[in-house]
Each structure stands twice: as C-alpha cells, then as structure tokens.
Design a protein around this motif. Structure first.
Motif, short mmCIF file in Angstrom:
data_model
loop_
_atom_site.label_atom_id
_atom_site.label_comp_id
_atom_site.label_asym_id
_atom_site.label_seq_id
_atom_site.Cartn_x
_atom_site.Cartn_y
_atom_site.Cartn_z
N MET A 117 77.70 -39.13 -6.07
CA MET A 117 77.04 -40.05 -5.79
C MET A 117 77.72 -41.08 -4.90
N THR A 118 79.03 -41.38 -5.43
CA THR A 118 79.85 -42.57 -4.59
C THR A 118 79.61 -41.77 -2.95
N LEU A 119 79.91 -40.68 -2.52
CA LEU A 119 79.71 -40.24 -1.33
C LEU A 119 78.60 -40.23 -0.63
N LEU A 120 77.38 -39.97 -1.45
CA LEU A 120 76.33 -40.32 -0.94
C LEU A 120 75.77 -41.90 -0.69
N GLU A 121 76.12 -42.80 -1.40
CA GLU A 121 76.14 -44.16 -1.35
C GLU A 121 76.98 -44.71 0.01
N GLN A 122 77.90 -44.12 0.23
CA GLN A 122 78.88 -44.58 1.24
C GLN A 122 78.59 -43.85 2.61
N ALA A 123 77.70 -42.93 2.82
CA ALA A 123 77.38 -41.98 3.80
C ALA A 123 76.44 -42.92 4.51
N PRO A 124 76.48 -42.75 6.04
CA PRO A 124 75.68 -43.36 6.85
C PRO A 124 74.31 -42.92 6.63
N PRO A 125 73.34 -43.83 7.09
CA PRO A 125 71.98 -43.28 7.37
C PRO A 125 71.75 -42.41 8.51
N LEU A 126 70.90 -41.26 8.10
CA LEU A 126 70.53 -40.45 9.16
C LEU A 126 69.65 -41.01 10.31
N GLN A 127 69.93 -40.92 11.57
CA GLN A 127 68.99 -41.49 12.28
C GLN A 127 68.44 -40.43 13.18
N ALA A 128 67.29 -40.20 13.03
CA ALA A 128 66.33 -39.10 13.94
C ALA A 128 64.92 -39.69 13.94
N GLN A 129 64.18 -39.15 15.03
CA GLN A 129 62.90 -39.40 15.11
C GLN A 129 62.06 -38.79 14.11
N SER A 130 61.10 -39.60 13.73
CA SER A 130 60.19 -39.09 12.76
C SER A 130 60.38 -38.95 11.43
N LEU A 131 61.80 -39.45 11.24
CA LEU A 131 62.34 -39.24 9.89
C LEU A 131 62.03 -40.69 9.23
N THR A 132 61.42 -40.58 8.10
CA THR A 132 60.92 -41.92 7.49
C THR A 132 61.50 -42.22 6.24
N ASP A 133 61.96 -41.21 5.56
CA ASP A 133 62.75 -41.38 4.31
C ASP A 133 64.35 -41.76 4.43
N ASP A 134 64.68 -42.32 3.26
CA ASP A 134 66.22 -42.76 3.43
C ASP A 134 67.02 -41.30 3.23
N TYR A 135 67.41 -40.84 4.21
CA TYR A 135 68.31 -39.53 4.29
C TYR A 135 69.82 -40.15 4.57
N ARG A 136 70.92 -39.64 4.22
CA ARG A 136 72.02 -40.04 4.43
C ARG A 136 72.82 -38.91 4.91
N LEU A 137 73.64 -39.08 6.06
CA LEU A 137 74.46 -37.97 6.68
C LEU A 137 75.34 -37.67 5.98
N LEU A 138 75.72 -36.66 5.65
CA LEU A 138 76.86 -36.04 4.91
C LEU A 138 77.85 -35.26 5.66
N ALA A 139 77.31 -34.61 6.65
CA ALA A 139 78.18 -33.69 7.75
C ALA A 139 77.07 -33.39 8.90
N ASP A 140 77.63 -33.44 10.15
CA ASP A 140 77.12 -33.32 11.27
C ASP A 140 78.14 -32.31 12.26
N PHE A 141 77.98 -30.98 12.48
CA PHE A 141 78.77 -30.28 13.23
C PHE A 141 77.67 -29.06 14.02
N ASN A 142 78.47 -28.81 15.32
CA ASN A 142 77.83 -27.95 16.01
C ASN A 142 76.32 -27.63 16.10
N GLY A 143 75.63 -28.66 16.21
CA GLY A 143 74.24 -29.09 16.04
C GLY A 143 73.56 -28.68 14.71
#
Length: 148
Positions: free
Chosen positions: A1-27
């Motif tokens: 939960m700590t990692l989730l709270e510290q994760a940055p918000p995921l920014q993407a078109q048409s994404l309306t809910d609060d999603y947090r970016l945990l990992a982003d690699f190779n598309g």
C-alpha cells in the motif's frame, strides 16, 4: 500500500479513475487503482503515440498475476516460460506418481523431484486441493470408438 500511495498518477487519454503507475517498460504499463473492495491491478499497452492505453487486463487483488502479465507484455519473460495452474497441478501429480511408483531413484533425483513439488505448492498453493478434488471427480475416459 505504501508503494501504491507513493506511485505517480498514470496520465493517459480517457482515463478517468485514479490509477497509479507502478511500472512502465517497453510499451507496457502496470498500474493500480484503489477501490472500496481493495486494489485493482491493471496491465495495458501504450498506444502508438504514448497518450492512450489499449488492451487492459484487470486483476482484482492479484498483484502476482498482474506482475507476471506485465513481465510478459513488456518482453521481460517469454509466455512459454510460464506454466498455467492446470499445468502445475499435472506436473505435481506426475512428480507424486514418480515418487510413489518405486522407481530406482538416486537421492539427488528424489530431492530434485521433491523440490519441484515444493516450488509448485508455493506458486499454486491450492495444487494439492485441486488434485484431491480431481481424484474425487475423475473425468470419464475418452471414448475412441467412432460415432456414426
């Protein structure tokens, strides 16, 4: 939960809910969304211009499954390197059959087979329960007679 709270918000078109970016690699993206029922984990592929998300796989409270899906999507591991739950149960059963059959196994072979079983029970904690259930309700043998 700590990692989730510290994760940055995921920014993407048409994404309306609060999603947090945990990992982003190779598309590929691994994100988490807190809900009143727990945490929903999601994997997506970025769109070609890296502004939108496609082909989401949703994992309610299944972080291990989401991480595995992300690793496959991102190309970190091959899907052929992963056994599904049914395969793991059958491998466990074959290990048991081998140990119970009275084969002339060396101590190292027996230790290796028991290690495989231990690894399976870690990866599929319900493997033994599923084997017992299958033994109580065996499938009917395949009828090889031609049907006309």
């Amino acid at each position: 939960m700590t990692l989730l709270e510290q994760a940055p918000p995921l920014q993407a078109q048409s994404l309306t809910d609060d999603y947090r970016l945990l990992a982003d690699f190779n598309g590929a993206v691994l994100a988490a969304h807190p809900t009143r029922l727990g945490v929903q984990f999601v994997t997506w592929d970025w769109s070609f211009d890296h502004t939108g998300l496609n082909q989401g796989n949703y994992f309610q409270e299944n972080y291990v499954g989401a991480k595995q899906d992300f690793a496959i999507r991102a190309g970190l591991i091959s899907k052929q390197q992963i056994f599904n739950q049914e395969q793991l149960v059958e491998i466990y059963r074959c290990c048991s059959d081998t140990l119970d059959a009275g084969f002339d196994l060396t101590a190292e072979q027996e230790k290796c087979i028991r290690g495989v079983q231990e690894q399976i029970t870690t990866a599929a904690p319900d493997a033994l329960e599923r084997i017992r259930e299958q033994e109580q309700h065996p499938m009917e043998p395949y009828n090889q007679e031609p049907i006309m």
